[in-house]
Design an enzyme around this catalytic site. Structure first.
Site, short mmCIF file in Angstrom:
data_model
loop_
_atom_site.label_atom_id
_atom_site.label_comp_id
_atom_site.label_asym_id
_atom_site.label_seq_id
_atom_site.Cartn_x
_atom_site.Cartn_y
_atom_site.Cartn_z
N ASP A 10 -33.07 -52.17 -1.84
CA ASP A 10 -33.52 -52.39 -0.46
C ASP A 10 -33.50 -51.06 0.30
OD1 ASP A 10 -30.48 -53.47 1.31
OD2 ASP A 10 -30.72 -52.15 -0.44
N ASP A 15 -30.10 -46.22 -1.53
CA ASP A 15 -31.04 -46.72 -2.55
C ASP A 15 -32.01 -45.61 -2.97
OD1 ASP A 15 -30.48 -48.94 -0.40
OD2 ASP A 15 -30.90 -50.05 -2.24
N ASN A 39 -31.47 -53.89 3.85
CA ASN A 39 -31.27 -52.88 4.90
C ASN A 39 -32.32 -53.00 6.00
OD1 ASN A 39 -28.97 -51.48 3.94
ND2 ASN A 39 -30.23 -50.45 2.40
N THR A 122 -29.10 -52.96 -6.11
CA THR A 122 -28.43 -52.20 -5.05
C THR A 122 -28.74 -52.76 -3.66
OG1 THR A 122 -30.26 -50.60 -4.88
CG2 THR A 122 -28.48 -50.11 -6.46
N PHE A 163 -22.06 -55.76 2.91
CA PHE A 163 -23.41 -56.11 3.34
C PHE A 163 -24.23 -56.85 2.26
CE2 PHE A 163 -27.14 -55.84 5.94
CZ PHE A 163 -28.18 -55.74 5.03
N ASN A 164 -24.36 -56.30 1.05
CA ASN A 164 -25.26 -56.88 0.06
C ASN A 164 -24.87 -58.31 -0.30
OD1 ASN A 164 -26.96 -54.67 -0.17
ND2 ASN A 164 -25.75 -53.74 -1.83
N HIS A 237 -23.39 -45.22 -1.78
CA HIS A 237 -23.01 -46.39 -2.56
C HIS A 237 -23.86 -46.59 -3.82
CE1 HIS A 237 -20.85 -47.81 1.07
NE2 HIS A 237 -21.95 -47.53 1.75
N ASP A 238 -25.17 -46.70 -3.64
CA ASP A 238 -26.03 -47.26 -4.69
C ASP A 238 -26.14 -46.45 -5.97
OD1 ASP A 238 -28.23 -48.65 -2.15
OD2 ASP A 238 -26.42 -49.46 -3.08
O1 RIB Z 1 -22.77 -52.11 1.76
C1 RIB Z 1 -23.56 -51.06 1.27
C2 RIB Z 1 -24.78 -51.58 0.59
O2 RIB Z 1 -25.58 -52.30 1.54
C3 RIB Z 1 -25.70 -50.47 0.07
O3 RIB Z 1 -26.43 -50.95 -1.03
C4 RIB Z 1 -26.62 -50.22 1.22
O4 RIB Z 1 -27.87 -49.64 0.80
C5 RIB Z 1 -26.83 -51.62 1.72
O5 RIB Z 1 -27.84 -52.22 0.91
CA CA Z 2 -28.87 -50.81 -0.94
#
Ligand code: RIB
Ligand code: CA
Length: 309
Positions: A10, A15, A39, A122, A163-164, A237-238
């Site tokens: 996303d 990403d 996102n 991701t 979040f994801n 993160h990703d």
């Molecule tokens: O919490 C972080 C994740 O949520 C990452 O993948 C960021 O790109 C969002 O998608």
């Molecule tokens: Ca992401």
């Protein structure tokens, strides 16, 4: 032998670097990029995936658009973190790389029926869950699902939800109960991947237009992570999920019990990790607990350099 992967994402600043790492690393064969709402809205995450392929000169990788909404509810976006475009910072202009299919689920179904692959996710797991619901036969064609999401402790959207997973907890639960081997790269590990000044200087020193775009992406990301969470540098993160596939030794995992909280008043979307086997529930996932930070940044910087022209 390179590992064939589907990258479901996303974009999203982190990403973007995950796409670059997946496209550049010799141990990974990127079969397709599928996009999901997360996102930002699906139209924006799809346009951003196209822009990243444009600026990174990634060709021959199909971009397919998946689901615009989670399995339940209307979904959320993270404009406060990634901006209105979902990729604020650099001026990337209109996307050129085409969308191969707007039926991303159908495309992935046919792709997997033709060739088994690892799924690296991701973003919210909506596409993967929808795929498994629509075509249960492909489960045996998915070698492993490695996702960035969750945490063994605190969250980032609510006190205990990342979040994801928070964006589509039902999807995460379906993936977790699919019988497919699952690995989770959660916040506790991805927060070790801080793109600090030294990292940005290494990328800037590449001196290419792509490197400049990456520095601008990280600069914007640094601002939102500072303003919202007081981070000294933004966690990337990703790419950690891609690194786990590309060079398994970079990410340390433990085999443990993972469950998704679906009904908690304050904890919906939490990833409940029974690290010390207190529940007696059988282990069902590999959960990341450590990161070789130096090697991780070597991978990311090398990917940007490899894609630079
Ligand atoms: O919490 C972080 C994740 O949520 C990452 O993948 C960021 O790109 C969002 O998608
Ligand atoms: Ca992401």
């Amino acid at each position: 032998m390179a590992t064939p992967i589907i990258l479901d994402c996303d974009p999203g600043h982190d990403d973007a670097l995950a796409i670059m790492l997946a496209a550049a690393h010799p141990a990974v064969r990127l079969l397709a990029i599928s996009t999901v709402a997360g996102n930002q809205t699906l139209d924006k995450t799809t346009a951003n995936a196209r822009r990243i392929c444009d600026v990174a000169s990634i060709t021959g990788v199909p971009i397919v658009a998946g689901r615009a909404f989670p399995l339940r509810g209307r979904g959320i976006v993270a404009a406060d973190v990634h901006g209105e475009s979902g990729l604020d910072g650099p001026s990337l202009g209109p996307p050129v790389t085409p969308v191969t299919s707007t039926d991303g689920i159908g495309y992935l179904r046919d792709l997997l029926r033709a060739e088994p692959a690892t799924v690296v996710a991701t973003g919210p797991l909506t596409n993967i869950a929808a795929l498994l619901l629509a075509a249960p036969d492909v489960a045996e064609r998915i070698e492993r699902i490695v996702f960035m999401g969750g945490s063994t402790g605190n969250g980032n959207v609510t006190p205990y939800a990342e979040f994801n997973v928070y964006a589509d907890p039902e999807a995460a639960d379906i993936v977790l109960h699919s019988g497919i081997p699952v690995a989770m790269c959660g916040l506790d590990v991805t927060h070790l991947a801080l793109a600090d000044e030294a990292v940005c200087e290494r990328i800037a020193a590449i001196g290419s237009p792509l490197a400049r775009v990456c520095v601008d992406l990280l600069g914007f990301f640094a601002g939102t992570y500072r303003d919202i969470w007081g981070f000294p540098a933004p966690p990337l993160h990703d790419p950690v999920a891609v690194a786990l596939v590309a060079e398994p030794g970079v990410v340390e995992t433990v085999r443990t019990r993972l469950d998704i909280e679906l009904t908690g008043t304050f904890t919906r979307g939490a990833t409940v990790v029974d690290r010390y086997a207190r529940t007696g529930r059988p282990p069902n996932a590999d959960v990341a607990v450590g990161l070789d930070v130096a090697r991780f940044w070597d991978l990311v910087v090398t990917a940007v350099r490899t894609l630079s022209t």
